[in-house]
Structures are given as C-alpha cells and as structure tokens.
Design a protein around this motif. Sequence first.
Motif, PDB file in Angstrom:
ATOM      1  N   VAL A 276      74.509  53.063  17.047  1.00 27.83           N
ATOM      2  CA  VAL A 276      74.104  53.639  18.336  1.00 27.83           C
ATOM      3  C   VAL A 276      72.574  53.791  18.382  1.00 27.83           C
ATOM      4  CG1 VAL A 276      74.278  55.665  19.851  1.00 27.83           C
ATOM      5  CG2 VAL A 276      76.279  54.875  18.571  1.00 27.83           C
ATOM      6  N   TRP A 277      72.005  53.414  19.517  1.00 27.37           N
ATOM      7  CA  TRP A 277      70.577  53.630  19.731  1.00 27.37           C
ATOM      8  C   TRP A 277      70.366  55.011  20.342  1.00 27.37           C
ATOM      9  CZ3 TRP A 277      66.850  50.341  18.069  1.00 27.37           C
ATOM     10  CH2 TRP A 277      67.198  49.019  17.801  1.00 27.37           C
ATOM     11  N   HIS A 278      69.470  55.779  19.735  1.00 28.32           N
ATOM     12  CA  HIS A 278      69.137  57.108  20.256  1.00 28.32           C
ATOM     13  C   HIS A 278      67.756  57.005  20.909  1.00 28.32           C
ATOM     14  CE1 HIS A 278      72.400  59.128  17.963  1.00 28.32           C
ATOM     15  NE2 HIS A 278      72.259  58.030  17.245  1.00 28.32           N
ATOM     16  N   ILE A 279      67.699  57.321  22.194  1.00 27.56           N
ATOM     17  CA  ILE A 279      66.473  57.057  22.955  1.00 27.56           C
ATOM     18  C   ILE A 279      65.686  58.345  23.165  1.00 27.56           C
ATOM     19  CG2 ILE A 279      65.498  55.949  25.006  1.00 27.56           C
ATOM     20  CD1 ILE A 279      67.477  54.179  23.379  1.00 27.56           C
ATOM     21  N   GLY A 280      64.476  58.390  22.619  1.00 32.48           N
ATOM     22  CA  GLY A 280      63.553  59.487  22.891  1.00 32.48           C
ATOM     23  C   GLY A 280      62.559  59.037  23.954  1.00 32.48           C
ATOM     24  N   SER A 281      62.144  59.985  24.807  1.00 35.02           N
ATOM     25  CA  SER A 281      61.316  59.597  25.947  1.00 35.02           C
ATOM     26  C   SER A 281      60.233  60.626  26.236  1.00 35.02           C
ATOM     27  CB  SER A 281      62.169  59.492  27.223  1.00 35.02           C
ATOM     28  OG  SER A 281      63.338  58.760  26.989  1.00 35.02           O
ATOM     29  N   THR A 282      59.132  60.167  26.772  1.00 36.66           N
ATOM     30  CA  THR A 282      58.149  61.061  27.368  1.00 36.66           C
ATOM     31  C   THR A 282      57.361  60.245  28.393  1.00 36.66           C
ATOM     32  OG1 THR A 282      56.477  62.751  26.927  1.00 36.66           O
ATOM     33  CG2 THR A 282      56.241  60.700  25.740  1.00 36.66           C
ATOM     34  N   THR A 283      56.457  60.911  29.101  1.00 36.57           N
ATOM     35  CA  THR A 283      55.604  60.169  30.030  1.00 36.57           C
ATOM     36  C   THR A 283      54.160  60.551  29.771  1.00 36.57           C
ATOM     37  OG1 THR A 283      55.794  61.908  31.671  1.00 36.57           O
ATOM     38  CG2 THR A 283      57.288  60.043  31.904  1.00 36.57           C
ATOM     39  N   ILE A 284      53.260  59.694  30.212  1.00 37.95           N
ATOM     40  CA  ILE A 284      51.835  59.981  30.065  1.00 37.95           C
ATOM     41  C   ILE A 284      51.097  59.562  31.333  1.00 37.95           C
ATOM     42  CG2 ILE A 284      51.433  57.773  28.870  1.00 37.95           C
ATOM     43  CD1 ILE A 284      49.277  59.350  27.220  1.00 37.95           C
ATOM     44  N   GLU A 285      50.137  60.384  31.733  1.00 37.68           N
ATOM     45  CA  GLU A 285      49.279  60.071  32.876  1.00 37.68           C
ATOM     46  C   GLU A 285      48.077  59.267  32.392  1.00 37.68           C
ATOM     47  OE1 GLU A 285      49.355  60.571  36.118  1.00 37.68           O
ATOM     48  OE2 GLU A 285      51.389  61.373  35.905  1.00 37.68           O
ATOM     49  N   ALA A 286      47.527  58.436  33.241  1.00 38.32           N
ATOM     50  CA  ALA A 286      46.345  57.677  32.839  1.00 38.32           C
ATOM     51  C   ALA A 286      45.579  57.182  34.050  1.00 38.32           C
ATOM     52  CB  ALA A 286      46.753  56.486  31.976  1.00 38.32           C
ATOM     53  N   ALA A 287      44.259  57.167  33.919  1.00 39.80           N
ATOM     54  CA  ALA A 287      43.434  56.534  34.948  1.00 39.80           C
ATOM     55  C   ALA A 287      43.573  55.030  34.834  1.00 39.80           C
ATOM     56  CB  ALA A 287      41.978  56.939  34.790  1.00 39.80           C
ATOM     57  N   GLY A 288      43.851  54.567  33.617  1.00 44.63           N
ATOM     58  CA  GLY A 288      44.230  53.181  33.448  1.00 44.63           C
ATOM     59  C   GLY A 288      43.199  52.284  32.818  1.00 44.63           C
ATOM     60  N   GLY A 289      43.623  51.052  32.598  1.00 42.86           N
ATOM     61  CA  GLY A 289      42.699  50.018  32.157  1.00 42.86           C
ATOM     62  C   GLY A 289      42.597  49.800  30.671  1.00 42.86           C
ATOM     63  N   GLY A 290      43.448  50.483  29.875  1.00 40.63           N
ATOM     64  CA  GLY A 290      43.319  50.383  28.419  1.00 40.63           C
ATOM     65  C   GLY A 290      43.599  49.003  27.860  1.00 40.63           C
ATOM     66  N   CYS A 291      44.461  48.232  28.544  1.00 39.57           N
ATOM     67  CA  CYS A 291      44.864  46.937  27.986  1.00 39.57           C
ATOM     68  C   CYS A 291      43.868  45.836  28.317  1.00 39.57           C
ATOM     69  CB  CYS A 291      46.229  46.528  28.500  1.00 39.57           C
ATOM     70  SG  CYS A 291      47.513  47.688  28.032  1.00 39.57           S
ATOM     71  N   THR A 292      43.154  46.010  29.437  1.00 39.36           N
ATOM     72  CA  THR A 292      42.261  44.944  29.886  1.00 39.36           C
ATOM     73  C   THR A 292      40.799  45.289  29.625  1.00 39.36           C
ATOM     74  OG1 THR A 292      42.528  45.955  32.046  1.00 39.36           O
ATOM     75  CG2 THR A 292      43.762  43.947  31.641  1.00 39.36           C
TER      76      THR A 292
ATOM     77  N   THR B 145      52.715  55.853  32.476  1.00 38.47           N
ATOM     78  CA  THR B 145      53.941  55.137  32.093  1.00 38.47           C
ATOM     79  C   THR B 145      54.906  56.021  31.310  1.00 38.47           C
ATOM     80  OG1 THR B 145      54.799  53.242  30.814  1.00 38.47           O
ATOM     81  CG2 THR B 145      52.798  54.277  29.975  1.00 38.47           C
ATOM     82  N   PRO B 146      56.217  55.736  31.402  1.00 38.26           N
ATOM     83  CA  PRO B 146      57.134  56.319  30.434  1.00 38.26           C
ATOM     84  C   PRO B 146      56.906  55.673  29.059  1.00 38.26           C
ATOM     85  CG  PRO B 146      58.319  55.515  32.384  1.00 38.26           C
ATOM     86  CD  PRO B 146      56.916  54.968  32.447  1.00 38.26           C
ATOM     87  N   LEU B 147      57.069  56.469  28.004  1.00 38.48           N
ATOM     88  CA  LEU B 147      57.013  55.959  26.631  1.00 38.48           C
ATOM     89  C   LEU B 147      58.387  56.158  26.019  1.00 38.48           C
ATOM     90  CD1 LEU B 147      53.661  57.681  25.547  1.00 38.48           C
ATOM     91  CD2 LEU B 147      53.966  55.248  26.041  1.00 38.48           C
ATOM     92  N   ARG B 148      58.867  55.165  25.285  1.00 36.83           N
ATOM     93  CA  ARG B 148      60.212  55.254  24.705  1.00 36.83           C
ATOM     94  C   ARG B 148      60.173  54.959  23.217  1.00 36.83           C
ATOM     95  NH1 ARG B 148      63.733  56.885  28.990  1.00 36.83           N
ATOM     96  NH2 ARG B 148      63.339  55.510  30.771  1.00 36.83           N
TER      97      ARG B 148
END
Lengths: 252, 310
Positions: A129-145, A117-120
């Motif tokens: 003014v909103w200043h938006i910082g961004s990055t992305t992260i790879e994942a195999a998934g499943g952390g929320c469930t 997902t992108p992270l903001r």
Amino acid sequence: MNRCRVAAWLVLLVCFDAFAIDPGKDPVPSVMWSFFQQKFLNGQPYVFDDKILVRAPPFAEDARQVPIEIDARAYQGQVVRILAWAELNPLPQIVDFEPLDRVQPWLSIRIRIEQATPLRAAALTRDGVWHIGSTTIEAAGGGCTAPSVVRTQPGWEEHLGEVLGARFPRGDYSRLRVQVSHPMDNGMVSGIPEFYLDQAQLTDASGTLLARLQLFPAVSENPTLSLDIQGAGETRLSLRDISGNPFSAVIP
Amino acid sequence: MRRLSLLWLLLLAPAALADMDYHLQPRQIAEGTYLLEGSTENFARSNGGNIVNTGFIITDSGVVVIDTGPSHRYGEALRKAIAAVTDKPVIQVLLTHHHPDHVLGNQAFADVAIGALAGTTAQMRAHGDALAENLYRMVGDWMRGTETVLPTQVLQTGVLEIGGHPLRLLALAGHTGSDLTILDERTGVLFAGDLLFYQRALTTPDSPGLQVWLADLERLQALPWKLLVPGHGPLASDASPFEQTRDYLTWLDALLREGAVQGQDMNELIASPIPARFGSISLTRYELIRSVSHLYPAYERVRMARVDER
C-alpha cells in the motif's frame, strides 16, 4: 449451487477490494492527483495518510532552494520505497528513495519550485500500500527557470562533484548531511542542456548497500541531502550524473 | 437580485480605487524635523506598502527628505504632506538603502538631488526592477506607474551641512551591505535606516552577516543621539530599539550556529520556538523563515568538511 458460491465470493472480493483501497479524503486541493496516481503509483492501492509527514516552509523564500523534509518513520521497518514530487512543477519528480539497511525512512532535500504547488511523498509499505503524505507551499515562482547560480561562478567545472559532508550524532542514530557541487541543469534554461546527478547509493565499510536514491531535476543545484542512519562506522556515498560522471565521498 | 449586486460592485470598484490614499500625517519630533511612521505589518493590499518610516528636516535652505517610501503614489503623497507643513522647497533626498519600501517614491522627487551611497546605487541598478516587481505582487494597484529611479548623487561619509543642520553621514553594512545612517547634530535625531527595527522583526536576507550588523550597532549607539528613528517601528528617546535589535540578532545568530552544530535541517530551524520576550514584535515567524532560508547555508557549510575522494 457452485455458480452461486462463486458469485458470492466475487461480490465479497469486490467489496473487500473496495474497502481496502478507500483512500480517504485528499487533504490538499489538487487538480493533478489522479494523473500522478496513475503515473507513479501504477494504479496500486493507496491511502492519504497524515502519519507520512511532508514538511516545507509555508512559502518559498528562495524558489531555487526550498527545503523539504519527508518523514515516514511512523512506518519504521515497513517502508520499502518513497517517491516525492511537486505537483505543479514543470518537472515534478524529486526523488525515488529506497531505505534498505539501517537507514530510516526519513529524508531532507532542497528543491526548485516554479509556482505554488502541492507537495507529495508516497511511502510504499511491505503490504503493497502507498501511504500519501501531503502539504502545500506558496511561491512567487520561477525557481525552475531561473539561471543557475553555480554557472556564474568562474571555474565551477573544477569543483564539480566536490562533496561537503559530516555526521551528526542524534541520540540513538546519526544524521549524515552532504552537499554536492553540481549545477543540476534541468534543461529549462535556454541554451543549457540537461546535466544533473541522477543516481546515489549509500554503502557501509563492508560494501553493504544501505540506501539507494534516484534524483530528478527538481532537486536544487548543489544538492543538499540529509539521511538518518542507525549505528556508527564509515559510510560511502557514490553518485553518478546523467553524463556518466562518477563521484564518491566517504563520511567518517 | 444578482443584477443588483453586480451594480453595487460597479459602484464600489471606483470607490475602492479612490480610497487608495496613504493618509500621511507628518508628526513633528524635533525642531524642524518630521516623521511619517508606517505600520509594523507586512506588505499588503490593505496598507499599500506603507510599512516604513520616512522623515524630513526643514532647514534654512530647504527641505531634506529621508527615504521616499514604497511607491510613486507614496512619493507624491509625501511631497504633498511636506508642502502642507512648509513653503520651503525640497532640495535634497537621502536614501538609507536600496530596499523598495525606502526608494520607490523617488519618481516624485525627480527634480531634486537624490543622494545615496555608491553601493546603494549599484544594488538598485542590479535588483531594483525585481524588487519593484515583487512589491507589485504584494500590494497591487497602489504601485501603479511605479518605476525604479536611480540616485543622482553619490554620498560620502562625514558631515553634510545643509541650511544650518550638520548631518553626520555614516556608511555601515549590517542590513544590506550598504546602509546609510544620518545623525542631525543640531537636533540629535538619528535616522538609523533599517539597522534599527523596533517592535518589528528584522529583515535579514541581504545582510552580509549578523556579526557585521552587531558591530554596526555598537558604532551607532556610541553616537551622541537624543532621538532614534528606526527604519520600521515607533520612535524612541531611549536605547530600547538598540537593545531589542541586538537581542534579536544575538538570538538568531546563536540559533543558526547551534542548529548547524547539531546538524539540523532548515525545516527544524524554521519551527524553532521564538522566545517569549519577542512576543511584542510583529512578524517574527515570517522573518525567521526568511532568515533561515538565506543565512543558514553559510552556517551549515562551516560545520561540514570536504569528504569527496580525490
């Protein structure tokens, strides 16, 4: 003549406005940006800003405990609020952070992510003014469930709200680190309703409010949080979960 | 034109499948003893997960296999490679630990006694399927049909005599909590499992503690070995794999400890400079990220105290 002048002003205003809100290019590929921009930023002006740093590992080794760091110190003294979210999470919001007195616009926290997902991080400065910082992260998934680790430990209820913490001198400021025992149930694991810490406040010995945080269920169980603060002296952390349980800790 | 390239794709796809061959080449390293050396890369579709060292010993009573590799396909290939070297039957498999790259070839040895430490079997029962799934994700079709097959025999420490080869088995713990090492007292070859990595960064997520691992290295190094087979990386006849593994563990332990003293966060630690002397080791940054994620929480808790108001 008058009408003409008004029209000219209008044209100018429109031009100026268009200039002021040119957000630049989104540095990460995102299908959800406009949705979140409307939802969280209420259509207010924003810019993609590489001076707002969002740090995360390139991949989530443990999707239930992903360390992220938000650094808006490039706008030290001007930041009134920081919002953070993981765009492709089923529960995207992470934190709503107001650094008030002596607390730097910097924060580190561990979160759950469900997939790559992108992270903001959006930092609101005094000029609106909103200043938006961004990055992305790879994942195999499943952390929320994933089922809670806390709940597998017998007697976890007795440790609810226990806080481990310490202050670490870091040059002209110090870092407060805390870890709070709490399952942070996000309602996504079958049969376990939502139960998470949502309010946190930091005050000094005289009761002055230093920072205010709202936490969301994307935050990992046993939340681990660091804040940087100027000056010494006892600091009190007050917490509340959505069931109304109050917890507090004093970091010397 | 487009139709033509589509045709090419159709022609190439089965060709790509047909090329999923591990090309295993057993190399004789001592009397009756063979090594199948994997690459020091990460799991990838390009290597089919062959990033691991496996081996076999031809004894008077039959062949002893040490670890079965990352997939059913690898296990079959290993069996063929053994048959190309000897007519003797495979009579015993020894698994060094539960990690998927070492045990997922078991299916090809279902007719043979598969021995492991009791702890290894327990870990395979608990995590085997999840670990296999993760490999499917990383290496794809190479894994087709691969399933976890549990060991059929519990190994005890001590000397296991097979066909004139006294195999001294040691139960250690530093890498996964249940790590078997095998010293062939006849040849002096030490199969160290993943307690030794050489030119490949250590995988630490299941380590019960880096100090435990360091203590294991002391015990292992004191054995009368002549040749070292690390779990990953090239063979050695001197103590270099010990020195490198120990050096890396000591550095990592100090980095995490010092980080916790300074109140560093995981992202700071992950970005720490990696000493130039580890420049020849592959995957150091990748493994540092994994090590910090799994091990740092224990280090940081030591540096914090209860501060809640009771």
